[in-house]
Enzyme design. Structure first.
Site, PDB file in Angstrom:
ATOM      1  N   GLY A 471      29.696  25.946  -2.260  1.00 37.19           N
ATOM      2  CA  GLY A 471      28.620  25.396  -1.448  1.00 37.19           C
ATOM      3  C   GLY A 471      29.039  25.449   0.010  1.00 37.19           C
ATOM      4  O   GLY A 471      28.336  24.983   0.904  1.00 37.19           O
ATOM      5  N   THR A 472      30.208  26.052   0.236  1.00 37.76           N
ATOM      6  CA  THR A 472      30.808  26.100   1.567  1.00 37.76           C
ATOM      7  C   THR A 472      30.225  27.194   2.450  1.00 37.76           C
ATOM      8  O   THR A 472      30.303  27.108   3.667  1.00 37.76           O
ATOM      9  CB  THR A 472      32.305  26.399   1.406  1.00 37.76           C
ATOM     10  OG1 THR A 472      32.429  27.493   0.489  1.00 37.76           O
ATOM     11  CG2 THR A 472      33.045  25.210   0.836  1.00 37.76           C
ATOM     12  N   ARG A 604      38.634  32.383  14.807  1.00 38.30           N
ATOM     13  CA  ARG A 604      37.273  32.908  14.846  1.00 38.30           C
ATOM     14  C   ARG A 604      36.417  32.176  13.817  1.00 38.30           C
ATOM     15  O   ARG A 604      36.809  32.083  12.648  1.00 38.30           O
ATOM     16  CB  ARG A 604      37.271  34.403  14.515  1.00 38.30           C
ATOM     17  CG  ARG A 604      35.876  35.032  14.563  1.00 38.30           C
ATOM     18  CD  ARG A 604      35.805  36.319  13.791  1.00 38.30           C
ATOM     19  NE  ARG A 604      36.598  37.379  14.396  1.00 38.30           N
ATOM     20  CZ  ARG A 604      36.174  38.152  15.397  1.00 38.30           C
ATOM     21  NH1 ARG A 604      34.975  37.997  15.894  1.00 38.30           N
ATOM     22  NH2 ARG A 604      36.969  39.096  15.881  1.00 38.30           N
ATOM     23  N   LYS A 609      26.652  28.444  11.843  1.00 36.27           N
ATOM     24  CA  LYS A 609      25.833  27.469  11.097  1.00 36.27           C
ATOM     25  C   LYS A 609      26.612  26.891   9.915  1.00 36.27           C
ATOM     26  O   LYS A 609      26.757  25.674   9.803  1.00 36.27           O
ATOM     27  CB  LYS A 609      24.548  28.144  10.602  1.00 36.27           C
ATOM     28  CG  LYS A 609      23.605  27.165   9.912  1.00 36.27           C
ATOM     29  CD  LYS A 609      22.396  27.862   9.319  1.00 36.27           C
ATOM     30  CE  LYS A 609      21.354  28.110  10.395  1.00 36.27           C
ATOM     31  NZ  LYS A 609      20.114  28.692   9.804  1.00 36.27           N
ATOM     32  N   GLY A 678      40.230  29.232   7.494  1.00 39.23           N
ATOM     33  CA  GLY A 678      39.320  28.412   6.700  1.00 39.23           C
ATOM     34  C   GLY A 678      39.070  27.087   7.393  1.00 39.23           C
ATOM     35  O   GLY A 678      39.900  26.611   8.161  1.00 39.23           O
ATOM     36  N   GLU A 681      38.434  21.875   5.162  1.00 38.29           N
ATOM     37  CA  GLU A 681      39.064  20.568   5.047  1.00 38.29           C
ATOM     38  C   GLU A 681      39.326  19.856   6.364  1.00 38.29           C
ATOM     39  O   GLU A 681      39.373  18.627   6.416  1.00 38.29           O
ATOM     40  CB  GLU A 681      40.361  20.709   4.227  1.00 38.29           C
ATOM     41  CG  GLU A 681      40.010  20.937   2.768  1.00 38.29           C
ATOM     42  CD  GLU A 681      41.143  21.483   1.922  1.00 38.29           C
ATOM     43  OE1 GLU A 681      41.832  20.686   1.301  1.00 38.29           O
ATOM     44  OE2 GLU A 681      41.324  22.712   1.863  1.00 38.29           O
TER      45      GLU A 681
END
Ligand code: MOS
Length: 714
Positions: A471-472, A604, A609, A678, A681
């Site tokens: 859902g990321t 980057r 969104k 990433g 978190e």
């Protein structure tokens, strides 16, 4: 010339968004192979002891019941290992139904299989289990005799010491802060329940599983059932949230396959919301003892951060809070960062969004705020004064850190210079207003990943990797990575994931997916280019154009291996600054988070969104951690009494004010070709401290025990 170059970073809509909102996205519990039946687990109601007898006669005679499995008749599975998160591992090291010994409340003691789910559920209540109960150890205090200081956790060190913190803390000229911060158990509550549908056919096993690791599930099931890896096929096209709880393989995964084998029918096992509070992991309760020393002008001379967490008798999981935060967050010669582990008769804890960093930053960033108060210094100025250019645990310089920019930009957007430092000094009508800030950080993990790319002369491409989208936004940003690498518009790229037969990719944990899998795509594209006769350097013509001219479909698979730790010149970490405004009615001191500004550097950003959404989601979860989340156990039975979303509170819209997320910095060349890290978190890190610091600023009350409920402010 790379026509699609502008696609990286573009805030495009989720490529899977339409499927999700129209119900076209299928989740693990929605696959229904022919002949499907349903399993329901019966869980131990005692926390320690033995099963003396199980009477399943009544359950077996109930309508629709096909089988009741217990340790007496269940097929034996190979013992599992709680281990390497990259290769997949069980959440508990004991296979389900493997013996009569009870280690925690919630342990599977029986499994009922019936034609229909309500029949299985009803029969599960009719299974009578007699226990010989022993007194469980349930709290960190009671478990003190089991304390150890483990050397490492999943191959990474958890203890750290440099310099002489004790001597620096004993210096009479130092300004000192000493305090203990505590966190309760928190339980992941993704919207999608954990579920597995298992189907055997000709000695091969297919499972549809809600997981953050299709390869992990495949590996774990192949171990448990003694099957070759190619005899296990794991499918997971969509995940309705995981937050870490779907990173390991929990008993229902093995139990569903075990039941399907026993009854020779496909079996679906859905873990209920209540069961999710004791069989799919949680963040353990955490005690953090902090001691900081600084010179009068605010230079840190010592950091001591001792963490104590419990694990379960069936696990080796550790949440290392200081080693990943205090040990490297500030420049300080003297650091003592011990990690203590005890064992309790509670279900296994596991990774929960920024395990160690979310919890550890609550302690160090609260303590830094306390130190700023003790020094009568602005909390940002204190942090800038102790800014670290190198990681103190390995002496490597941080790559593309930009934390000072995050502080400065955040302060500017938030209006920090209008802050009156005195607690209780800022009000709006009769309402107390508090402004707090904290630092966020998370390591930029990158692990080995592979991908397959097939490009057709008609200008379309198919890309596959055995990764996951929780859902990321992984579907979307990896589609963007492929579109950019191939010179094909995103609409013409089909990216497929969530299938263990695809080229291997890591668990979607440790926020590694974007950094790892984008590099696999980049390197596979490079392999395609070479195959087409082009050189890596010559990108004057896109791969799509080369394929169009060649007139035939081409395909390549490649693996992107990250450099060895010892070969890395830089340390890649993401950092950020969290700013929080709270409003508190002094007569009914309920904390309302009214405004939030977050400025992050994450290299980057692949999609502004989905990137903003990730940070925002982390902050919302951090607000829950600060103010609401708390799994309460009955001290007599060790069973959770907050096992529903009515009792276990998470933030709703009314709990969250405006959240402004901004990114600064450039691509991080040390992490991979695209320079992307990433961001799943980091958003939660620093969040609870920012709230607690704002609450102190509003009220003068320092709450060191989460969640910050009204009773703690009266
Ligand atoms: Mo994350 S808690 O590493 O899934």
């Amino acid at each position: 010339m790379r026509e699609a170059g502008a696609i990286l970073g573009a805030p495009i809509d989720r490529v899977d968004g339409r499927l999700k909102v129209t119900g076209g996205a299928k989740y693990a519990a929605e696959f229904a192979p022919e002949g499907l039946v349903h399993a329901v687990a019966v869980q131990s109601t005692v926390a320690k002891g033995r099963v003396e007898a199980i009477d399943a006669a009544e359950a077996r005679a109930m309508p629709g019941v096909i089988a009741v499995l217990t340790h007496e008749n269940a097929p034996a599975l190979q013992k599992l290992k709680v281990g390497d998160p990259k290769s997949g591992h069980a959440g508990e090291d004991l296979p389900p139904l493997s013996g009569d010994e009870i280690h925690f409340a919630g342990q599977y003691v029986a499994l009922v299989v019936a034609e229909e789910l309500p029949q299985a559920r009803r029969a599960a209540y009719a299974v009578k289990v007699r226990y010989r109960e022993e007194k469980p150890v349930l709290t960190i205090e009671d478990a003190e005799p089991t304390a150890t200081y483990p050397k490492e956790n999943n191959g990474r060190p958890v203890q750290h010491r440099r310099g002489d913190a004790a001597a620096a803390l004993a210096d009479p000229a130092a300004v000192r802060v000493e305090a203990t911060y505590t966190l309760p158990v928190e339980t992941h509550n993704p919207m999608e329940l954990h579920a597995t549908t298992a189907h055997w056919s000709g000695g091969a096993l297919t499972v549809w599983d809600a997981t953050q690791a299709v390869i992990g599930v495949r590996n774990a099931l192949s171990t448990a059932f003694g099957l070759d890896k190619d005899k296990v096929h794991v499918i997971c096209p969509f995940v309705g949230g995981g937050f870490g709880s779907k990173g390991a393989q929990w008993p229902h995964v093995f139990a569903s396959a075990m039941a399907a084998k026993a009854v020779e029918r496909p079996v679906r096992l859905v873990v209920s919301r209540a069961q999710m509070f004791q069989s799919v992991g949680h963040r353990p309760p955490i005690v953090q003892k902090m001691a900081l020393a600084a010179s009068r002008d605010g230079r840190l001379t010592a950091i001591r951060h001792e963490t104590t967490t419990p694990t379960s008798p069936v696990s080796t999981f550790i949440e290392p809070c200081g080693r990943t935060t205090s040990a490297l967050l500030y420049a300080c010669e003297n650091a003592d960062i011990p990690q203590k582990l005890v064992r309790v008769n509670v279900a296994a804890p596991t990774f929960m969004r920024a395990p160690g960093e979310a919890s550890g930053t609550f302690a160090i960033e609260s303590a830094m705020d306390e130190l700023a108060v003790a020094l009568d210094m602005d909390p940002i100025a204190l942090r800038v004064k102790n800014h670290a250019d190198v990681n103190g645990t390995n002496q490597k310089p941080f790559s593309s850190k930009h934390l000072k920019e995050c502080y400065a930009r955040g302060a500017e957007k938030f209006g920090w210079d209008r802050r009156d430092r005195r607690p209780g000094s800022m009000t709006d009508g009769g309402t107390l207003v508090g402004w707090g800030m904290a630092t966020a950080l998370y390591p930029a993990n990158r692990w080995e990943a592979s991908a397959l790319i097939r490009v057709s002369p008609d200008g379309t491409a198919l890309v596959r990797a055995a990764t996951q989208d929780l859902g990321t936004g992984a579907y979307t940003v990896l589609t963007q990575a492929a579109a950019d690498a191939l010179g094909i518009p995103v609409e013409k790229v089909r990216f497929e994931l969530g299938d263990s037969s695809f080229p291997e990719a890591p668990v979607s944990g440790g926020s590694n997916t974007t950094a790892s899998v984008s590099e696999a795509i980049v390197q596979t594209a490079a392999a395609l280019r070479r195959q087409l006769g082009g050189s890596d350097a010559d990108t004057s013509m896109s791969i799509a154009e080369l394929v169009r001219r060649g007139g035939r479909t081409v395909e390549a698979t490649a693996t992107a291996k990250p450099p060895e730790e010892k070969d890395k010149k830089f340390d890649s970490h993401s950092f950020g600054a969290q700013f929080c405004e709270v409003r508190i009615d002094p007569l009914l001191p309920r904390v309302q988070v009214s405004r939030w500004v977050s400025v992050m550097n994450a290299g980057r950003v692949m999609n502004l969104k989905t990137g903003r959404s990730q940070i925002m989601g982390g902050i919302v979860m951090g607000i829950g951690m600060a103010l609401l989340e708390h799994t309460v156990y009955d001290p007599r039975t060790g069973r959770p009494v907050t096992a529903s979303l009515a009792d276990y509170l998470v933030p709703v819209n009314a709990d969250v004010g405006t959240i402004d997320v901004e990114f600064v910095g450039e691509p991080d060349p040390a992490i991979n070709t695209l320079g992307c890290r990433g961001i799943g978190e980091i958003g939660i890190t620093g969040a609870a401290a920012a709230v607690a610091n704002a609450v102190y600023h509003a009220t003068g009350k320092r709450v060191r025990d989460l969640p910050i409920t009204p009773d703690k402010l009266l």
